[in-house]
Motif scaffolding. Structure first.
Motif, PDB file in Angstrom:
ATOM      1  N   TRP A  73       0.818  -1.179  -0.189  1.00  0.00           N
ATOM      2  CA  TRP A  73       0.243  -0.033   0.073  1.00  0.00           C
ATOM      3  C   TRP A  73       0.720   1.201  -0.167  1.00  0.00           C
ATOM      4  CZ3 TRP A  73      -4.976  -1.132  -0.372  1.00  0.00           C
ATOM      5  CH2 TRP A  73      -5.451  -2.548   0.268  1.00  0.00           C
ATOM      6  N   THR A  74       0.439   2.247  -0.846  1.00  0.00           N
ATOM      7  CA  THR A  74       0.922   3.515  -0.588  1.00  0.00           C
ATOM      8  C   THR A  74       0.320   4.497   0.007  1.00  0.00           C
ATOM      9  OG1 THR A  74       0.170   4.347  -2.723  1.00  0.00           O
ATOM     10  CG2 THR A  74       2.206   3.170  -2.988  1.00  0.00           C
ATOM     11  N   SER A  75       0.840   5.352   0.839  1.00  0.00           N
ATOM     12  CA  SER A  75       0.086   6.256   1.601  1.00  0.00           C
ATOM     13  C   SER A  75       0.369   7.643   1.048  1.00  0.00           C
ATOM     14  CB  SER A  75       0.508   6.294   3.010  1.00  0.00           C
ATOM     15  OG  SER A  75       1.641   6.589   3.271  1.00  0.00           O
ATOM     16  N   GLY A  76      -1.012   8.512   1.131  1.00  0.00           N
ATOM     17  CA  GLY A  76      -0.918   9.996   1.040  1.00  0.00           C
ATOM     18  C   GLY A  76      -1.389  10.696   2.236  1.00  0.00           C
ATOM     19  N   THR A  77      -1.824  11.809   2.082  1.00  0.00           N
ATOM     20  CA  THR A  77      -2.336  12.588   3.359  1.00  0.00           C
ATOM     21  C   THR A  77      -3.783  12.197   3.459  1.00  0.00           C
ATOM     22  OG1 THR A  77      -1.137  14.518   2.666  1.00  0.00           O
ATOM     23  CG2 THR A  77      -2.756  14.910   4.138  1.00  0.00           C
ATOM     24  N   GLY A  78      -4.122  11.237   4.453  1.00  0.00           N
ATOM     25  CA  GLY A  78      -5.239  10.869   4.855  1.00  0.00           C
ATOM     26  C   GLY A  78      -5.807   9.833   3.944  1.00  0.00           C
ATOM     27  N   THR A  79      -4.998   9.101   3.065  1.00  0.00           N
ATOM     28  CA  THR A  79      -5.296   8.203   2.025  1.00  0.00           C
ATOM     29  C   THR A  79      -4.348   7.044   1.886  1.00  0.00           C
ATOM     30  OG1 THR A  79      -4.462   9.389   0.204  1.00  0.00           O
ATOM     31  CG2 THR A  79      -6.557   9.925   0.470  1.00  0.00           C
ATOM     32  N   VAL A  80      -4.716   5.969   1.432  1.00  0.00           N
ATOM     33  CA  VAL A  80      -3.904   4.812   0.787  1.00  0.00           C
ATOM     34  C   VAL A  80      -4.508   4.577  -0.326  1.00  0.00           C
ATOM     35  CG1 VAL A  80      -3.131   4.127   3.208  1.00  0.00           C
ATOM     36  CG2 VAL A  80      -5.047   3.055   2.419  1.00  0.00           C
ATOM     37  N   ASN A  81      -3.560   3.716  -1.284  1.00  0.00           N
ATOM     38  CA  ASN A  81      -4.036   3.097  -2.280  1.00  0.00           C
ATOM     39  C   ASN A  81      -3.094   1.745  -2.449  1.00  0.00           C
ATOM     40  OD1 ASN A  81      -3.809   6.193  -2.731  1.00  0.00           O
ATOM     41  ND2 ASN A  81      -4.948   5.934  -4.345  1.00  0.00           N
ATOM     42  N   PRO A  82      -3.781   0.833  -3.171  1.00  0.00           N
ATOM     43  CA  PRO A  82      -2.789  -0.312  -3.541  1.00  0.00           C
ATOM     44  C   PRO A  82      -1.601   0.199  -4.383  1.00  0.00           C
ATOM     45  CG  PRO A  82      -5.150  -0.651  -4.390  1.00  0.00           C
ATOM     46  CD  PRO A  82      -4.940   0.939  -3.972  1.00  0.00           C
ATOM     47  N   ALA A  83      -0.330  -0.430  -3.878  1.00  0.00           N
ATOM     48  CA  ALA A  83       0.843  -0.064  -4.436  1.00  0.00           C
ATOM     49  C   ALA A  83       0.955  -0.613  -5.901  1.00  0.00           C
ATOM     50  CB  ALA A  83       2.194  -0.499  -3.789  1.00  0.00           C
ATOM     51  N   ALA A  84       0.158  -1.720  -6.250  1.00  0.00           N
ATOM     52  CA  ALA A  84       0.089  -2.410  -7.607  1.00  0.00           C
ATOM     53  C   ALA A  84      -1.364  -2.595  -7.934  1.00  0.00           C
ATOM     54  CB  ALA A  84       1.133  -3.466  -7.526  1.00  0.00           C
ATOM     55  N   THR A  85      -1.642  -2.958  -9.027  1.00  0.00           N
ATOM     56  CA  THR A  85      -2.877  -3.301  -9.440  1.00  0.00           C
ATOM     57  C   THR A  85      -3.230  -4.674  -8.853  1.00  0.00           C
ATOM     58  OG1 THR A  85      -2.782  -2.521 -11.741  1.00  0.00           O
ATOM     59  CG2 THR A  85      -4.341  -4.172 -11.365  1.00  0.00           C
ATOM     60  N   ILE A  86      -4.476  -4.701  -8.168  1.00  0.00           N
ATOM     61  CA  ILE A  86      -5.139  -5.883  -7.483  1.00  0.00           C
ATOM     62  C   ILE A  86      -5.812  -6.679  -8.676  1.00  0.00           C
ATOM     63  CG2 ILE A  86      -6.445  -6.670  -5.647  1.00  0.00           C
ATOM     64  CD1 ILE A  86      -5.708  -4.235  -4.012  1.00  0.00           C
ATOM     65  N   SER A  87      -5.433  -8.139  -8.901  1.00  0.00           N
ATOM     66  CA  SER A  87      -6.032  -8.765 -10.000  1.00  0.00           C
ATOM     67  C   SER A  87      -6.738  -9.922  -9.107  1.00  0.00           C
ATOM     68  CB  SER A  87      -5.070  -9.227 -10.991  1.00  0.00           C
ATOM     69  OG  SER A  87      -4.438  -8.168 -11.499  1.00  0.00           O
TER      70      SER A  87
END
Length: 143
Positions: A73-87
C-alpha cells in the motif's frame, strides 16, 4: 467529530502498512496480521456487514491477499492506495453477476472484519474469462 489529517494518515499507515503511532498504538501484538484481504461484492456490505456479506461468488473467485507494508500500500495525506494493480482470479465459468463494491478485511476466507469498503466505478460485469481488477488509483480514506 472529525479527526485531524495527521491522525487520519497515521491510522491508515497503522492498518495498511503496520506503522505504529507513537504513544497510542503499535504493531507488536503476539500475531499481527501480515496481510489484508481484498474482496468483491455484488451489493454494499454495509457498516454492519462482514466480508461474506453480498460477496462475489463467480466460478473461480477468491479474495486477494495484500501485504500490510509499503510494498502493498502507498500512503498519501489521509489516504492509501494499492501499490500495484489488484487482480482477482478470472471467472472460470458462466456467470451473470455484477461486482459493485470492494472491501478490505481481515480474513482470507469466512466472515472477516470489514475495515474499509468502497464502490466500484465502473462496476464489473462478470462473464467467463473476465479478470476483475482494482487499479492503483483505488483510494481509501479515513474520514
Amino acid at each position: 467529530m472529525p479527526k485531524s489529517t495527521t491522525i487520519s494518515t497515521n491510522i491508515l499507515k497503522l492498518i495498511y502498512q503496520a506503522v505504529g503511532i507513537s504513544g497510542i498504538a503499535d504493531n507488536t501484538a503476539t500475531s499481527p496480521l501480515t496481510n489484508l484481504y481484498v474482496s468483491l461484492h455484488t451489493a454494499n456490505p454495509g457498516t454492519g456487514g462482514a466480508q461474506t456479506t453480498s460477496e462475489a461468488a463467480y466460478p473461480g473467485y477468491a479474495r486477494v491477499a495484500i501485504a500490510r507494508s509499503t510494498s502493498g500500500w502507498t500512503s498519501g495525506t489521509g489516504t492509501v492506495n494499492p501499490a500495484a494493480t489488484i487482480s482477482f482470479p478470472a471467472s472460470t465459468g458462466t456467470t451473470s453477476e455484477t461486482e459493485t463494491y470492494f472491501s478490505i478485511g481481515t480474513a482470507q476466507t469466512g466472515a472477516g472484519l470489514v475495515i474499509h469498503q468502497g464502490t466500484l466505478n465502473p462496476s464489473i460485469a462478470m462473464a467467463q474469462n473476465v479478470t476483475p481488477q482494482l487499479s492503483t488509483a483505488t483510494t481509501i480514506s479515513e474520514a
